[in-house]
Design a protein around this motif. Structure first.
Motif, PDB file in Angstrom:
ATOM      1  N   MET A 279      60.294  63.991 -39.410  1.00 51.88           N
ATOM      2  CA  MET A 279      59.557  65.128 -39.119  1.00 51.88           C
ATOM      3  C   MET A 279      58.796  65.466 -40.306  1.00 51.88           C
ATOM      4  N   ASP A 280      57.299  65.488 -40.400  1.00 51.99           N
ATOM      5  CA  ASP A 280      56.733  65.915 -41.375  1.00 51.99           C
ATOM      6  C   ASP A 280      56.364  67.305 -41.503  1.00 51.99           C
ATOM      7  N   GLY A 281      57.038  68.339 -40.542  1.00 54.25           N
ATOM      8  CA  GLY A 281      56.993  69.764 -40.442  1.00 54.25           C
ATOM      9  C   GLY A 281      55.463  70.318 -40.112  1.00 54.25           C
ATOM     10  N   LYS A 282      54.549  69.539 -39.699  1.00 58.07           N
ATOM     11  CA  LYS A 282      53.520  69.656 -39.050  1.00 58.07           C
ATOM     12  C   LYS A 282      53.229  70.476 -37.728  1.00 58.07           C
ATOM     13  N   THR A 283      52.854  71.421 -37.471  1.00 61.69           N
ATOM     14  CA  THR A 283      52.676  71.778 -35.941  1.00 61.69           C
ATOM     15  C   THR A 283      51.694  71.099 -35.479  1.00 61.69           C
ATOM     16  N   PRO A 284      51.774  70.650 -34.060  1.00 62.25           N
ATOM     17  CA  PRO A 284      50.824  70.129 -33.448  1.00 62.25           C
ATOM     18  C   PRO A 284      49.425  70.812 -33.222  1.00 62.25           C
ATOM     19  N   GLU A 285      48.304  70.116 -33.478  1.00 62.54           N
ATOM     20  CA  GLU A 285      47.004  70.894 -33.151  1.00 62.54           C
ATOM     21  C   GLU A 285      46.848  71.315 -31.738  1.00 62.54           C
ATOM     22  N   ARG A 286      46.311  72.523 -31.818  1.00 58.14           N
ATOM     23  CA  ARG A 286      46.059  73.140 -30.568  1.00 58.14           C
ATOM     24  C   ARG A 286      44.675  73.240 -30.361  1.00 58.14           C
ATOM     25  N   ASP A 287      44.029  72.518 -29.157  1.00 55.97           N
ATOM     26  CA  ASP A 287      42.708  72.849 -28.694  1.00 55.97           C
ATOM     27  C   ASP A 287      42.883  73.951 -27.564  1.00 55.97           C
ATOM     28  N   GLN A 288      41.745  74.221 -27.114  1.00 57.67           N
ATOM     29  CA  GLN A 288      41.700  75.132 -26.162  1.00 57.67           C
ATOM     30  C   GLN A 288      42.465  74.932 -24.828  1.00 57.67           C
ATOM     31  N   ASP A 289      42.608  73.693 -24.381  1.00 57.66           N
ATOM     32  CA  ASP A 289      43.386  73.112 -23.361  1.00 57.66           C
ATOM     33  C   ASP A 289      44.998  73.244 -23.765  1.00 57.66           C
ATOM     34  N   SER A 290      45.376  73.121 -25.051  1.00 57.72           N
ATOM     35  CA  SER A 290      46.830  73.351 -25.075  1.00 57.72           C
ATOM     36  C   SER A 290      46.999  74.609 -25.227  1.00 57.72           C
ATOM     37  N   PHE A 291      46.269  75.851 -25.757  1.00 57.08           N
ATOM     38  CA  PHE A 291      46.474  77.003 -25.498  1.00 57.08           C
ATOM     39  C   PHE A 291      46.791  77.446 -23.843  1.00 57.08           C
ATOM     40  N   VAL A 292      46.157  76.824 -23.081  1.00 59.78           N
ATOM     41  CA  VAL A 292      46.261  77.053 -21.738  1.00 59.78           C
ATOM     42  C   VAL A 292      47.647  76.642 -21.429  1.00 59.78           C
ATOM     43  N   GLU A 293      48.020  75.179 -21.649  1.00 59.89           N
ATOM     44  CA  GLU A 293      49.463  74.756 -21.345  1.00 59.89           C
ATOM     45  C   GLU A 293      50.556  75.697 -22.123  1.00 59.89           C
ATOM     46  N   PHE A 294      50.121  76.101 -23.263  1.00 63.68           N
ATOM     47  CA  PHE A 294      51.259  76.961 -23.868  1.00 63.68           C
ATOM     48  C   PHE A 294      51.551  78.187 -23.271  1.00 63.68           C
ATOM     49  N   ASP A 295      50.459  78.723 -22.654  1.00 65.35           N
ATOM     50  CA  ASP A 295      50.451  80.192 -21.868  1.00 65.35           C
ATOM     51  C   ASP A 295      51.214  79.806 -20.614  1.00 65.35           C
ATOM     52  N   ASP A 296      50.893  78.500 -19.888  1.00 58.12           N
ATOM     53  CA  ASP A 296      51.406  78.272 -18.549  1.00 58.12           C
ATOM     54  C   ASP A 296      53.071  78.007 -18.940  1.00 58.12           C
ATOM     55  N   ALA A 297      53.140  77.233 -19.923  1.00 56.15           N
ATOM     56  CA  ALA A 297      54.683  76.943 -20.157  1.00 56.15           C
ATOM     57  C   ALA A 297      55.401  78.381 -20.492  1.00 56.15           C
ATOM     58  N   ARG A 298      54.745  78.972 -21.216  1.00 56.24           N
ATOM     59  CA  ARG A 298      55.706  80.432 -21.467  1.00 56.24           C
ATOM     60  C   ARG A 298      55.841  81.151 -20.329  1.00 56.24           C
ATOM     61  N   ALA A 299      54.842  81.306 -19.177  1.00 62.57           N
ATOM     62  CA  ALA A 299      55.137  81.950 -18.033  1.00 62.57           C
ATOM     63  C   ALA A 299      55.985  81.396 -17.186  1.00 62.57           C
ATOM     64  N   ILE A 300      55.987  80.003 -17.035  1.00 57.94           N
ATOM     65  CA  ILE A 300      57.134  79.127 -16.357  1.00 57.94           C
ATOM     66  C   ILE A 300      58.522  79.095 -16.927  1.00 57.94           C
ATOM     67  N   LEU A 301      58.620  79.394 -18.355  1.00 58.28           N
ATOM     68  CA  LEU A 301      59.949  79.475 -18.964  1.00 58.28           C
ATOM     69  C   LEU A 301      60.449  80.920 -18.573  1.00 58.28           C
ATOM     70  N   LEU A 302      59.555  81.807 -18.717  1.00 59.43           N
ATOM     71  CA  LEU A 302      59.859  83.064 -18.439  1.00 59.43           C
ATOM     72  C   LEU A 302      60.758  83.479 -17.030  1.00 59.43           C
ATOM     73  N   VAL A 303      60.069  82.958 -16.287  1.00 56.86           N
ATOM     74  CA  VAL A 303      60.479  82.880 -14.743  1.00 56.86           C
ATOM     75  C   VAL A 303      61.887  82.040 -14.735  1.00 56.86           C
ATOM     76  N   ASP A 304      61.776  80.886 -15.302  1.00 61.81           N
ATOM     77  CA  ASP A 304      62.978  80.244 -15.356  1.00 61.81           C
ATOM     78  C   ASP A 304      64.269  81.002 -16.127  1.00 61.81           C
ATOM     79  N   HIS A 305      63.913  81.764 -16.972  1.00 60.95           N
ATOM     80  CA  HIS A 305      64.805  82.420 -17.838  1.00 60.95           C
ATOM     81  C   HIS A 305      65.495  83.331 -16.829  1.00 60.95           C
ATOM     82  N   GLU A 306      64.317  84.213 -16.207  1.00 61.69           N
ATOM     83  CA  GLU A 306      65.092  85.256 -15.198  1.00 61.69           C
ATOM     84  C   GLU A 306      65.844  84.649 -13.876  1.00 61.69           C
TER      85      GLU A 306
END
Length: 129
Positions: A1-28
């Protein structure tokens, strides 16, 4: 692993936000399941202490030991899943979400859509099975 974080374009920001929302519901949901299974387990144990039945030789169905074991296994699986969900939420906060824990390569978007708490890519997941 090179320690780099994946580049985030506008689409990936939406995906990360979607993932967070899904994960928060799953957590609850998972937290509620853990509480319910914990209550079930306690009830099974208390019932077995108050009962003088011989559940080992009862022809009427499952044994108390089986019910206790099954509930314990479900509880353990829920606790492990909650840990995976919490790890995924931390990774989103640290901008490392979507990278395989073993090889460091990106986890496919399809896999993350299907399993938002996935910690490995398909290739590494298949190696560990």
């Amino acid at each position: 692993m090179d320690g780099k974080t994946p580049e985030r374009d506008q689409d990936s920001f939406v995906e990360f936000d979607d993932a967070r929302a899904i994960l928060l519901v799953d957590h609850e949901r998972t937290t509620a399941r853990i509480r319910a299974l914990g209550r079930d387990f306690t009830s099974i144990v208390e019932d077995s202490e108050l009962s003088a039945t011989d559940d080992e030789h009862d022809p009427e169905g499952t044994t108390i030991a089986f019910e206790r074991s099954q509930t314990s296994a479900l509880l353990g699986a829920a606790v492990r899943h909650l840990a995976d969900v919490e790890a995924a939420l931390r990774k989103i906060d640290e901008d490392s979400y979507g990278r395989c824990e073993y090889c460091g390569e990106p986890i496919s978007r399809e896999r993350l859509r299907a399993r938002p708490a996935a910690q490995t890519c398909i290739t590494c997941a298949e190696k560990t099975v």
